[in-house]
Design a protein around this motif. Structure first.
Motif, PDB file in Angstrom:
ATOM      1  N   GLY A   1      34.837  40.886  38.706  1.00 45.01           N
ATOM      2  CA  GLY A   1      34.140  41.129  39.960  1.00 45.01           C
ATOM      3  C   GLY A   1      33.933  42.589  40.292  1.00 45.01           C
ATOM      4  N   LEU A   2      32.676  42.956  40.451  1.00 47.21           N
ATOM      5  CA  LEU A   2      32.302  44.291  40.912  1.00 47.21           C
ATOM      6  C   LEU A   2      31.443  44.214  42.179  1.00 47.21           C
TER       7      LEU A   2
ATOM      8  N   GLU B   1      25.716  42.795  41.841  1.00 48.55           N
ATOM      9  CA  GLU B   1      25.569  41.503  42.499  1.00 48.55           C
ATOM     10  C   GLU B   1      25.834  40.347  41.539  1.00 48.55           C
ATOM     11  N   ALA B   2      25.417  40.483  40.291  1.00 49.68           N
ATOM     12  CA  ALA B   2      25.549  39.400  39.314  1.00 49.68           C
ATOM     13  C   ALA B   2      27.002  39.075  38.992  1.00 49.68           C
ATOM     14  N   THR B   3      27.913  39.991  39.297  1.00 52.93           N
ATOM     15  CA  THR B   3      29.324  39.736  38.959  1.00 52.93           C
ATOM     16  C   THR B   3      29.989  38.732  39.901  1.00 52.93           C
ATOM     17  N   ARG B   4      29.289  38.261  40.920  1.00 53.31           N
ATOM     18  CA  ARG B   4      29.818  37.143  41.709  1.00 53.31           C
ATOM     19  C   ARG B   4      29.987  35.899  40.840  1.00 53.31           C
TER      20      ARG B   4
ATOM     21  N   SER C   1      29.759  45.877  27.464  1.00 50.26           N
ATOM     22  CA  SER C   1      29.542  45.428  28.841  1.00 50.26           C
ATOM     23  C   SER C   1      29.835  43.939  28.908  1.00 50.26           C
ATOM     24  N   PRO C   2      30.355  43.443  30.038  1.00 53.69           N
ATOM     25  CA  PRO C   2      30.645  42.003  30.155  1.00 53.69           C
ATOM     26  C   PRO C   2      29.429  41.108  29.955  1.00 53.69           C
TER      27      PRO C   2
ATOM     28  N   GLY D   1      41.614  40.318  37.666  1.00 54.07           N
ATOM     29  CA  GLY D   1      42.803  40.557  36.859  1.00 54.07           C
ATOM     30  C   GLY D   1      44.026  40.776  37.727  1.00 54.07           C
ATOM     31  N   ILE D   2      45.107  41.233  37.125  1.00 52.60           N
ATOM     32  CA  ILE D   2      46.346  41.468  37.843  1.00 52.60           C
ATOM     33  C   ILE D   2      46.166  42.607  38.845  1.00 52.60           C
TER      34      ILE D   2
END
Length: 309
Positions: free
Chosen positions: A118-119, A139-142, A88-89, A204-205
């Motif tokens: 970003g999710l 939310e934390a992926t901001r 996991s990131p 990403g791309i």
């Protein structure tokens, strides 16, 4: 780089999607094993595996979590087993590499660079959640950078040096191909490189056909005949990008890690459903689907009898 047999990788559960997004997302060890076996029977030569906490579906990168399903998958299929080192990131690299280091698989995934991951935009679609961690996770992926520094990448490579494990090099952008070339120049990775180009992750791309072509051209220029190309398209782009790859002589990855869908507005009932769909597409284009032994030959893998599970 073109070949007459197409390798299908199936990524069974991953660490991106959460339990509330689909009732078909495998969470328990039993469900993960069942889904993996069915995907192999449908035509997946490689099974890309993550583990989860069976109580709440949260990503779990402990070797103990993988040990609950790896032996069964190995016993019931001849498929190549690929253990994630991405985890996991939110995890440290030392935590992420532990299952691959312990179980010595034929293949392990390896993320080839740091990216914004970003999710949070999925909160516009999903409003209600079974578990508190799901909303927090999105939310934390901001403010999340998925760290894969040069030091981190070298740590994973050096940890697995002596295990005979090869890598699925996950490249989320053009720079990641250059990172792989850097490690190749240093002699830390060896051909053939299994390059998994990832399209459609926020950070990403993108998923435009020109993005796919740009990835392919750059990889061709950097690696020539020394690599095997595969693609995964996130979400709704999964099958469109898979079709483009096959038409260009590449390989494909599907699975509920990458997309929960089997068509517009229709949830996939299983990983095997996606494998069957992409297999039909491959064969409809006049290509053959690679068996696990074909994949071992093409990628020069050590064999399923050389793993530690």
């Amino acid at each position: 780089m073109s070949q007459d047999k197409v390798i299908i990788t199936c990524a069974i559960t991953g660490a991106i999607h959460t339990p509330s997004m689909s009732p078909h997302l495998p969470i328990t060890p039993e469900h993960i094993a069942r889904e993996a076996v069915a995907a192999a029977e449908a035509g997946a030569a490689i099974l890309h595996l993550h583990a989860r906490d069976p109580q709440n579906g949260k990503p779990d990168q402990t070797p103990e979590a993988f040990a609950r399903f790896l032996p069964e998958v190995k016993q019931r299929t001849g498929a190549v087993i690929n253990i994630t080192t991405g985890g996991s990131p939110y995890m440290r690299v030392e935590e992420r590499v532990r299952p691959a280091a312990q179980f010595k698989p034929e293949v392990a995934s390896l993320n080839m660079g740091s990216i914004n991951f970003g999710l949070y935009h999925l909160l516009n679609k999903y409003k209600e959640f079974q578990f508190d961690w799901e909303r927090e996770h999105l939310e934390a992926t901001r403010d999340l950078v998925f760290r894969n520094s040069f030091k981190d990448i070298e740590y994973i490579l050096s940890t697995c040096y002596d295990n005979g494990t090869r890598f699925e090099f996950e490249c989320y952008d053009i720079a990641h191909l250059y990172n792989l070339a850097h490690f190749a120049d240093r002699g830390l990775v060896k051909a053939p490189f299994f390059v998994q180009s990832v399209f459609g992750l926020l950070g990403g791309i993108g998923t435009h056909p020109e993005d796919v072509i740009h990835m392919r051209r750059t990889a061709d220029r950097l690696f020539g005949a020394d690599y095997r190309w595969s693609v995964l398209g996130a979400g709704a782009s999964q099958f469109r990008i898979a079709a483009q790859s096959v038409a260009m002589g590449g390989n494909v990855r599907v699975g509920l890690e990458d997309s929960l869908w089997a068509g517009k507005g229709r949830l996939a009932q299983s990983n095997a459903e996606q494998v069957r769909s992409v297999r039909q597409m491959i064969e409809g284009l006049g290509m053959q689907v690679a068996t696990p032994d074909d994949a071992r030959r093409i990628l020069q893998l050590k064999g399923g009898d050389q793993v530690a599970f």
